[in-house]
Design an enzyme around this catalytic site. Sequence first.
Site, PDB file in Angstrom:
ATOM      1  N   LYS A 221      -9.862   1.618  -2.553  1.00 28.62           N
ATOM      2  CA  LYS A 221     -10.099   1.208  -1.255  1.00 28.62           C
ATOM      3  C   LYS A 221     -11.295   1.558  -0.793  1.00 28.62           C
ATOM      4  O   LYS A 221     -11.768   2.435  -0.894  1.00 28.62           O
ATOM      5  CB  LYS A 221      -8.973   1.615  -0.486  1.00 28.62           C
ATOM      6  CG  LYS A 221      -8.953   1.138   1.220  1.00 28.62           C
ATOM      7  CD  LYS A 221      -7.766   1.526   1.811  1.00 28.62           C
ATOM      8  CE  LYS A 221      -7.845   1.207   3.181  1.00 28.62           C
ATOM      9  NZ  LYS A 221      -6.529   1.850   4.133  1.00 28.62           N
TER      10      LYS A 221
ATOM     11  N   GLU B 148       1.013  -1.314   0.020  1.00 29.88           N
ATOM     12  CA  GLU B 148       0.007  -0.304  -0.046  1.00 29.88           C
ATOM     13  C   GLU B 148       0.842   1.289  -0.075  1.00 29.88           C
ATOM     14  O   GLU B 148       1.918   1.342   0.663  1.00 29.88           O
ATOM     15  CB  GLU B 148      -0.754   0.040   1.277  1.00 29.88           C
ATOM     16  CG  GLU B 148      -1.971   1.242   1.254  1.00 29.88           C
ATOM     17  CD  GLU B 148      -2.827   1.223   2.589  1.00 29.88           C
ATOM     18  OE1 GLU B 148      -3.763   2.006   2.713  1.00 29.88           O
ATOM     19  OE2 GLU B 148      -2.279   0.581   3.672  1.00 29.88           O
TER      20      GLU B 148
ATOM     21  N   CYS C  89      -5.401  -3.155   2.498  1.00 25.50           N
ATOM     22  CA  CYS C  89      -5.179  -2.843   4.026  1.00 25.50           C
ATOM     23  C   CYS C  89      -6.523  -3.119   4.757  1.00 25.50           C
ATOM     24  O   CYS C  89      -6.674  -4.148   5.157  1.00 25.50           O
ATOM     25  CB  CYS C  89      -4.365  -1.626   4.268  1.00 25.50           C
ATOM     26  SG  CYS C  89      -3.503  -1.408   5.770  1.00 25.50           S
TER      27      CYS C  89
END
Length: 289
Positions: free
Chosen positions: A128, A55, A169
């Site tokens: 995300k 990330e 994440c």
Amino acid sequence: MDPVAASPPALPSNPPIAALVQMTSSIDPAVNLATIDRAMADAAARGAVMAFLPEMSLLLDRDRERSATHILREADSPWPAALQDMALRHGLWLHSGSMPLLSDDGGRRVNRSHVIAADGSIRARYDKIHMFDVTLPSGESWAESAAYAGGDALTVVDTPLGQLGLTICYDLRFPELFRALVDRGAEIIAVPAAFTVSTGEAHWHILLRARAIETGCHVVAAAQSGTHADGRATYGHSLAVDPWGGLVAEAVEDADYSLALAPVARDALERARQAIPLARSRSVRAVTL
């Protein structure tokens, strides 16, 4: 009773190799790009067919004012083209981990992954979904949604390693997202991350192994590691986990980058899903909550 638990699936010889690139990304995109280029050359020389970055591989900077000079709309950013050039030069598929970009309307930032083929073409994008808005027992406080807009689309893309589902994440903590990716055909799931040290020590290995077991998927998680120029510290321990929950590869700490090579065996996926047929069992009886 779980009679198959003692018999993990066997791996075939010579499966395709994924290279997990563990980095300590800085506030200087040029330095990060140079590190990625070296890591991709290393991965190609060692026989990988696809490299996975962590990330925020291109820029890790919690100072929003300082980082703003680098963060542009994708159409204006030099970063995707630079990664496309690397993929083409090294003959590798590449998962970018993620990078900060401005949304198309320029109003907010997005945390975006790209999957790039060895011919340099972008095959998929993913923003995300889940924003990291937490206050941790360690005293750390994060409010990702203050600057970033969450995505609203699931992505599964065909790669040399199989059907790849995309997450980033904090998405790791939402198993319903992983199940939805499997329902769309995912066989391997990427989890690029910049986990904090405290949450990494407590949850990183457990969550990644759980997501692999409950989906019957390979999980590859390239991570940020060490102390960064913006003052944060990240946990590292980039992992590849097979569909039975076994650790296939784990990165060691390194000041520049660390490479972990992981076989992605189709046979392991098939054996795990045959041994514990989750999809079939779920379809036999609907669960009402």
